[in-house]
Design a protein around this motif. Sequence first.
Motif, PDB file in Angstrom:
ATOM      1  N   ARG A   1       0.835  -1.203   0.000  1.00 48.37           N
ATOM      2  CA  ARG A   1       0.000   0.000   0.000  1.00 48.37           C
ATOM      3  C   ARG A   1       0.873   1.257   0.000  1.00 48.37           C
ATOM      4  O   ARG A   1       0.593   2.223  -0.712  1.00 48.37           O
ATOM      5  N   SER A   2       1.927   1.240   0.784  1.00 46.32           N
ATOM      6  CA  SER A   2       2.850   2.375   0.796  1.00 46.32           C
ATOM      7  C   SER A   2       3.583   2.492  -0.531  1.00 46.32           C
ATOM      8  O   SER A   2       3.821   3.602  -1.027  1.00 46.32           O
ATOM      9  N   LEU A   3       3.940   1.360  -1.118  1.00 49.67           N
ATOM     10  CA  LEU A   3       4.609   1.388  -2.415  1.00 49.67           C
ATOM     11  C   LEU A   3       3.710   2.000  -3.477  1.00 49.67           C
ATOM     12  O   LEU A   3       4.164   2.804  -4.306  1.00 49.67           O
ATOM     13  N   ALA A   4       2.408   1.654  -3.463  1.00 52.60           N
ATOM     14  CA  ALA A   4       1.462   2.236  -4.417  1.00 52.60           C
ATOM     15  C   ALA A   4       1.403   3.751  -4.248  1.00 52.60           C
ATOM     16  O   ALA A   4       1.422   4.507  -5.237  1.00 52.60           O
ATOM     17  N   ARG A   5       1.316   4.210  -3.002  1.00 50.85           N
ATOM     18  CA  ARG A   5       1.309   5.649  -2.714  1.00 50.85           C
ATOM     19  C   ARG A   5       2.557   6.320  -3.267  1.00 50.85           C
ATOM     20  O   ARG A   5       2.489   7.366  -3.933  1.00 50.85           O
ATOM     21  N   ASP A   6       3.712   5.693  -3.017  1.00 49.53           N
ATOM     22  CA  ASP A   6       4.984   6.308  -3.398  1.00 49.53           C
ATOM     23  C   ASP A   6       5.190   6.304  -4.910  1.00 49.53           C
ATOM     24  O   ASP A   6       5.761   7.247  -5.465  1.00 49.53           O
ATOM     25  N   ILE A   7       4.736   5.252  -5.591  1.00 44.28           N
ATOM     26  CA  ILE A   7       4.824   5.220  -7.051  1.00 44.28           C
ATOM     27  C   ILE A   7       3.980   6.342  -7.639  1.00 44.28           C
ATOM     28  O   ILE A   7       4.393   7.036  -8.581  1.00 44.28           O
ATOM     29  N   GLY A   8       2.783   6.537  -7.088  1.00 44.24           N
ATOM     30  CA  GLY A   8       1.944   7.635  -7.553  1.00 44.24           C
ATOM     31  C   GLY A   8       2.627   8.977  -7.382  1.00 44.24           C
ATOM     32  O   GLY A   8       2.598   9.828  -8.283  1.00 44.24           O
ATOM     33  N   GLU A   9       3.260   9.187  -6.230  1.00 46.02           N
ATOM     34  CA  GLU A   9       3.953  10.451  -5.984  1.00 46.02           C
ATOM     35  C   GLU A   9       5.057  10.676  -7.000  1.00 46.02           C
ATOM     36  O   GLU A   9       5.232  11.798  -7.504  1.00 46.02           O
ATOM     37  N   ARG A  10       5.803   9.620  -7.338  1.00 46.62           N
ATOM     38  CA  ARG A  10       6.868   9.757  -8.328  1.00 46.62           C
ATOM     39  C   ARG A  10       6.306  10.087  -9.707  1.00 46.62           C
ATOM     40  O   ARG A  10       6.963  10.746 -10.514  1.00 46.62           O
ATOM     41  N   LEU A  11       5.083   9.624  -9.974  1.00 42.74           N
ATOM     42  CA  LEU A  11       4.434   9.915 -11.255  1.00 42.74           C
ATOM     43  C   LEU A  11       3.686  11.242 -11.219  1.00 42.74           C
ATOM     44  O   LEU A  11       3.096  11.656 -12.210  1.00 42.74           O
ATOM     45  N   GLY A  12       3.675  11.894 -10.051  1.00 35.20           N
ATOM     46  CA  GLY A  12       3.063  13.203  -9.933  1.00 35.20           C
ATOM     47  C   GLY A  12       1.569  13.198  -9.750  1.00 35.20           C
ATOM     48  O   GLY A  12       0.894  14.163 -10.126  1.00 35.20           O
ATOM     49  N   MET A  13       1.027  12.137  -9.139  1.00 35.54           N
ATOM     50  CA  MET A  13      -0.420  12.072  -8.937  1.00 35.54           C
ATOM     51  C   MET A  13      -0.748  11.196  -7.733  1.00 35.54           C
ATOM     52  O   MET A  13       0.051  10.328  -7.350  1.00 35.54           O
ATOM     53  N   PRO A  14      -1.913  11.408  -7.105  1.00 35.60           N
ATOM     54  CA  PRO A  14      -2.307  10.521  -5.997  1.00 35.60           C
ATOM     55  C   PRO A  14      -2.576   9.113  -6.520  1.00 35.60           C
ATOM     56  O   PRO A  14      -2.905   8.924  -7.700  1.00 35.60           O
ATOM     57  N   ALA A  15      -2.436   8.141  -5.655  1.00 35.26           N
ATOM     58  CA  ALA A  15      -2.629   6.751  -6.065  1.00 35.26           C
ATOM     59  C   ALA A  15      -3.035   5.910  -4.870  1.00 35.26           C
ATOM     60  O   ALA A  15      -2.801   6.280  -3.714  1.00 35.26           O
ATOM     61  N   HIS A  16      -3.657   4.768  -5.149  1.00 26.81           N
ATOM     62  CA  HIS A  16      -3.974   3.807  -4.092  1.00 26.81           C
ATOM     63  C   HIS A  16      -3.871   2.398  -4.642  1.00 26.81           C
ATOM     64  O   HIS A  16      -3.909   2.184  -5.857  1.00 26.81           O
ATOM     65  N   LEU A  17      -3.733   1.459  -3.731  1.00 31.78           N
ATOM     66  CA  LEU A  17      -3.648   0.043  -4.103  1.00 31.78           C
ATOM     67  C   LEU A  17      -5.066  -0.482  -4.285  1.00 31.78           C
ATOM     68  O   LEU A  17      -5.804  -0.649  -3.313  1.00 31.78           O
ATOM     69  N   SER A  18      -5.455  -0.737  -5.525  1.00 34.06           N
ATOM     70  CA  SER A  18      -6.833  -1.150  -5.796  1.00 34.06           C
ATOM     71  C   SER A  18      -7.016  -2.666  -5.811  1.00 34.06           C
ATOM     72  O   SER A  18      -8.141  -3.154  -5.915  1.00 34.06           O
ATOM     73  N   GLY A  19      -5.937  -3.414  -5.676  1.00 31.77           N
ATOM     74  CA  GLY A  19      -6.030  -4.868  -5.595  1.00 31.77           C
ATOM     75  C   GLY A  19      -4.675  -5.455  -5.261  1.00 31.77           C
ATOM     76  O   GLY A  19      -3.631  -4.865  -5.591  1.00 31.77           O
ATOM     77  N   LEU A  20      -4.666  -6.603  -4.569  1.00 31.37           N
ATOM     78  CA  LEU A  20      -3.405  -7.239  -4.190  1.00 31.37           C
ATOM     79  C   LEU A  20      -3.604  -8.735  -4.041  1.00 31.37           C
ATOM     80  O   LEU A  20      -4.578  -9.181  -3.425  1.00 31.37           O
ATOM     81  N   ALA A  21      -2.671  -9.494  -4.602  1.00 33.03           N
ATOM     82  CA  ALA A  21      -2.682 -10.950  -4.443  1.00 33.03           C
ATOM     83  C   ALA A  21      -1.261 -11.405  -4.152  1.00 33.03           C
ATOM     84  O   ALA A  21      -0.325 -11.041  -4.871  1.00 33.03           O
ATOM     85  N   ARG A  22      -1.092 -12.172  -3.088  1.00 31.22           N
ATOM     86  CA  ARG A  22       0.237 -12.705  -2.754  1.00 31.22           C
ATOM     87  C   ARG A  22       0.383 -14.076  -3.394  1.00 31.22           C
ATOM     88  O   ARG A  22      -0.407 -14.987  -3.119  1.00 31.22           O
ATOM     89  N   THR A  23       1.391 -14.215  -4.238  1.00 41.94           N
ATOM     90  CA  THR A  23       1.554 -15.452  -5.003  1.00 41.94           C
ATOM     91  C   THR A  23       2.651 -16.362  -4.464  1.00 41.94           C
ATOM     92  O   THR A  23       2.748 -17.514  -4.887  1.00 41.94           O
ATOM     93  N   ARG A  24       3.445 -15.856  -3.518  1.00 45.51           N
ATOM     94  CA  ARG A  24       4.500 -16.689  -2.927  1.00 45.51           C
ATOM     95  C   ARG A  24       4.924 -16.132  -1.583  1.00 45.51           C
ATOM     96  O   ARG A  24       5.026 -14.919  -1.401  1.00 45.51           O
ATOM     97  N   VAL A  25       5.193 -17.044  -0.644  1.00 45.60           N
ATOM     98  CA  VAL A  25       5.840 -16.714   0.631  1.00 45.60           C
ATOM     99  C   VAL A  25       6.949 -17.730   0.822  1.00 45.60           C
ATOM    100  O   VAL A  25       6.675 -18.916   1.035  1.00 45.60           O
ATOM    101  N   GLY A  26       8.207 -17.305   0.726  1.00 48.64           N
ATOM    102  CA  GLY A  26       9.305 -18.257   0.841  1.00 48.64           C
ATOM    103  C   GLY A  26       9.170 -19.346  -0.209  1.00 48.64           C
ATOM    104  O   GLY A  26       9.050 -19.079  -1.403  1.00 48.64           O
ATOM    105  N   GLN A  27       9.136 -20.592   0.224  1.00 46.72           N
ATOM    106  CA  GLN A  27       9.008 -21.714  -0.704  1.00 46.72           C
ATOM    107  C   GLN A  27       7.552 -22.047  -1.032  1.00 46.72           C
ATOM    108  O   GLN A  27       7.284 -22.897  -1.878  1.00 46.72           O
ATOM    109  N   PHE A  28       6.602 -21.366  -0.398  1.00 46.90           N
ATOM    110  CA  PHE A  28       5.188 -21.702  -0.560  1.00 46.90           C
ATOM    111  C   PHE A  28       4.596 -20.909  -1.728  1.00 46.90           C
ATOM    112  O   PHE A  28       4.518 -19.678  -1.681  1.00 46.90           O
ATOM    113  N   GLN A  29       4.170 -21.618  -2.756  1.00 43.58           N
ATOM    114  CA  GLN A  29       3.605 -21.013  -3.952  1.00 43.58           C
ATOM    115  C   GLN A  29       2.073 -21.060  -3.907  1.00 43.58           C
ATOM    116  O   GLN A  29       1.476 -21.965  -3.311  1.00 43.58           O
TER     117      GLN A  29
END
Length: 311
Positions: free
Chosen positions: A206-234
């Motif tokens: 969520r913070s990364l989405a905010r910061d990417i928006g700032e670098r692009l010069g506009m507000p932003a939010h994380l509109s969706g997220l899916a975790r596809t891996r944790v360590g060895q767990f796919q």
Amino acid sequence: MPVYAVDKPLKRTSHDVVSRARRLLGTRRVGHTGTLDPLASGVLVLCSESSTKLVQFMDSDSKDYLAWISLGAATLTLDAEGPVTETAFATPPGVTEVEAVLRDFIGHQRQIPPQYSALQVGGQRAYAVARAGGALELPARSVVIHDLRLLGVYPSLAAVPPRFAPGEDNVWAPAESGRFFPLPEALGEFPTLVVWARVGSGTYLRSLARDIGERLGMPAHLSGLARTRVGQFQLSGACMLEDLPNAAGIDDLGALELSRLALDARTAKDLRDGKRPDTELQGRYAAVLQDELVAVVDADGHQLRVVRAWH
């Protein structure tokens, strides 16, 4: 008891999943190795019974995500929970521009966490203060972002392909016959980036989405997220929550991505008794006797320090 990878449903908290897992497995001793927000889905690793001892050794695993980042609107929560606090006219940025911005985020970063998070300052939870209309002073934290890949720039969230599949190095990308990812309801018609991310522990998308928006010069939010891996767990090996009672899971030793330290019977007993024999080893190890996990230990080159022993 086994360690399980569960596919967390959308709109369920990680605590909801743990509570349901306790009922399904018939035990109160269930914990998870890394929180997923309610509006995120994907891999949530659960440890049960004696395996709950492993949580402290697994919460630092790197993680992979698919992130949908909508441009032109900021929210209090930094995601689609809202409410919207700022809007600005946004046209879809060019691929070259976005890729240049993403490259700047790869590596070690200082990241300010979301106010709506479980972090504590002075005994207060940030999200509790935020829900009461306040805000805590959350210092920037050191995080590492291993890789970011732009998968597409779309005029709106509705225009994003609904299905994705893993490719080389488990980098997920749009695919006609891939997996369908349910997303939260869109907060409006906003240009949307789809990004694949591989990050270290403690990184807030969520913070990364905010910061990417700032670098692009506009507000932003994380509109969706899916975790596809944790360590060895796919994600491909994760079970549905309701199927947990019939899932095989992984044993303690198999769940740890640590180098193995083979022991003789006497040394294994010493470790179980809390003794710390001298050694020239350096690093963290899973100490085993005939492929049975005895302890997790740390070695500094001179002494073997027992972190946790199994009886």
